[in-house]
Design a protein around this motif. Structure first.
Motif, mmCIF file in Angstrom:
data_model
loop_
_atom_site.group_PDB
_atom_site.id
_atom_site.type_symbol
_atom_site.label_atom_id
_atom_site.label_comp_id
_atom_site.label_asym_id
_atom_site.label_seq_id
_atom_site.Cartn_x
_atom_site.Cartn_y
_atom_site.Cartn_z
ATOM 1 N N MET A 1 49.301 62.772 43.012
ATOM 2 C CA MET A 1 49.946 63.175 41.786
ATOM 3 C C MET A 1 50.691 64.480 42.076
ATOM 4 O O MET A 1 50.129 65.428 42.580
ATOM 5 C CB MET A 1 48.914 63.361 40.674
ATOM 6 N N SER A 2 51.952 64.507 41.729
ATOM 7 C CA SER A 2 52.783 65.684 41.946
ATOM 8 C C SER A 2 52.708 66.600 40.740
ATOM 9 O O SER A 2 52.602 66.134 39.612
ATOM 10 C CB SER A 2 54.234 65.262 42.171
ATOM 11 N N GLU A 3 52.787 67.902 40.999
ATOM 12 C CA GLU A 3 52.673 68.878 39.916
ATOM 13 C C GLU A 3 53.988 69.596 39.679
ATOM 14 O O GLU A 3 54.699 69.961 40.617
ATOM 15 C CB GLU A 3 51.588 69.905 40.230
ATOM 16 N N ILE A 4 54.271 69.824 38.406
ATOM 17 C CA ILE A 4 55.405 70.631 37.960
ATOM 18 C C ILE A 4 54.798 71.770 37.160
ATOM 19 O O ILE A 4 54.004 71.544 36.250
ATOM 20 C CB ILE A 4 56.361 69.800 37.086
ATOM 21 N N HIS A 5 55.154 73.007 37.518
ATOM 22 C CA HIS A 5 54.615 74.179 36.824
ATOM 23 C C HIS A 5 55.707 74.793 35.958
ATOM 24 O O HIS A 5 56.835 75.002 36.408
ATOM 25 C CB HIS A 5 54.094 75.209 37.838
ATOM 26 N N LEU A 6 55.325 75.115 34.718
ATOM 27 C CA LEU A 6 56.249 75.728 33.766
ATOM 28 C C LEU A 6 55.726 77.102 33.366
ATOM 29 O O LEU A 6 54.518 77.304 33.273
ATOM 30 C CB LEU A 6 56.362 74.852 32.513
ATOM 31 N N ASN A 7 56.636 78.039 33.131
ATOM 32 C CA ASN A 7 56.334 79.379 32.614
ATOM 33 C C ASN A 7 55.398 80.191 33.514
ATOM 34 O O ASN A 7 54.767 81.123 33.044
ATOM 35 C CB ASN A 7 55.709 79.295 31.199
ATOM 36 N N ARG A 8 55.298 79.874 34.778
ATOM 37 C CA ARG A 8 54.390 80.640 35.645
ATOM 38 C C ARG A 8 55.039 81.936 36.104
ATOM 39 O O ARG A 8 54.367 82.955 36.236
ATOM 40 C CB ARG A 8 53.971 79.787 36.851
ATOM 41 N N ARG A 31 52.111 65.555 36.984
ATOM 42 C CA ARG A 31 51.236 66.403 36.180
ATOM 43 C C ARG A 31 52.034 67.651 35.868
ATOM 44 O O ARG A 31 52.443 68.376 36.779
ATOM 45 C CB ARG A 31 49.958 66.744 36.938
ATOM 46 N N ILE A 32 52.243 67.895 34.599
ATOM 47 C CA ILE A 32 53.048 69.039 34.160
ATOM 48 C C ILE A 32 52.093 70.091 33.615
ATOM 49 O O ILE A 32 51.379 69.849 32.655
ATOM 50 C CB ILE A 32 54.070 68.610 33.097
ATOM 51 N N VAL A 33 52.076 71.263 34.274
ATOM 52 C CA VAL A 33 51.157 72.343 33.925
ATOM 53 C C VAL A 33 51.970 73.475 33.303
ATOM 54 O O VAL A 33 52.884 74.004 33.931
ATOM 55 C CB VAL A 33 50.393 72.856 35.176
#
Length: 175
Positions: A1-8, A31-33
């Motif tokens: 599962m690939s992750e996308i990070h927002l607002n980090r 997976r959007i974190v």
């Protein structure tokens, strides 16, 4: 599962992987974190028609979200990109999706039996359970009585017994 990070790293910041792999007939799981305030993002592809039916999706991301992009069963090997857009178009990031060729299925082991022995052995089919056979046998007897006597009550009873048998078989299949 690939992750996308927002607002980090700041408001509406987007961090995506460089490249992810997918196989034909599978789902690309994202997976959007979100590390900050809830926000709306868009996922979009422009060059993916040969690989997926997915084009565009607007998502509201509170803390975490999962999104799946289905890859076509008949997708050829190749590459397409997914763009993540935040801040009403102010921030954009894209990553590549590499669709790899599906691995060939493993060949099944060959039986050591000679051809004559394989031709003679037939698979045995299991008999239906007794609760299914009983209504069928009862209906056959009732239909025989109807044909022999001409009394229509036997015909109606045989039909009712068969109907009950079908309902019992259906209920048995469901459980």
């Amino acid at each position: 599962m690939s992750e996308i990070h927002l607002n980090r790293r700041g408001i509406n910041a987007i961090e995506v992987p460089g490249e992810v792999e997918a196989a034909p007939g599978s789902d690309l799981s994202l997976r959007i974190v979100n590390h900050g305030s809830p926000l709306h993002i868009s996922l979009a592809t422009a060059n993916s028609a040969a690989f997926t039916g997915f084009i565009h999706e607007n998502l509201y991301v509170g803390v975490d979200a999962e999104f799946h992009i289905p890859i076509r069963e008949d997708a050829p090997p190749g590459v397409f990109s997914v763009e993540v857009i935040a801040g009403y178009g102010a921030r954009r990031a894209a990553f590549r999706v590499a669709v790899r060729e599906r691995k060939a299925p493993e060949p099944e082991p060959v039986d050591a039996l000679p051809a004559a022995a394989r031709a003679v052995s037939l698979p045995s089919l299991p008999l239906p359970p007794l609760p299914v056979l009983a209504p069928v046998a009862t209906a056959l007897v009732l239909y025989g009585l109807w044909i022999a006597s001409g009394i229509d009550l036997f015909n109606a009873a045989a039909f009712a017994v068969l109907l009950v048998g079908v309902i019992l078989a259906w209920q048995r299949q469901r459980s």
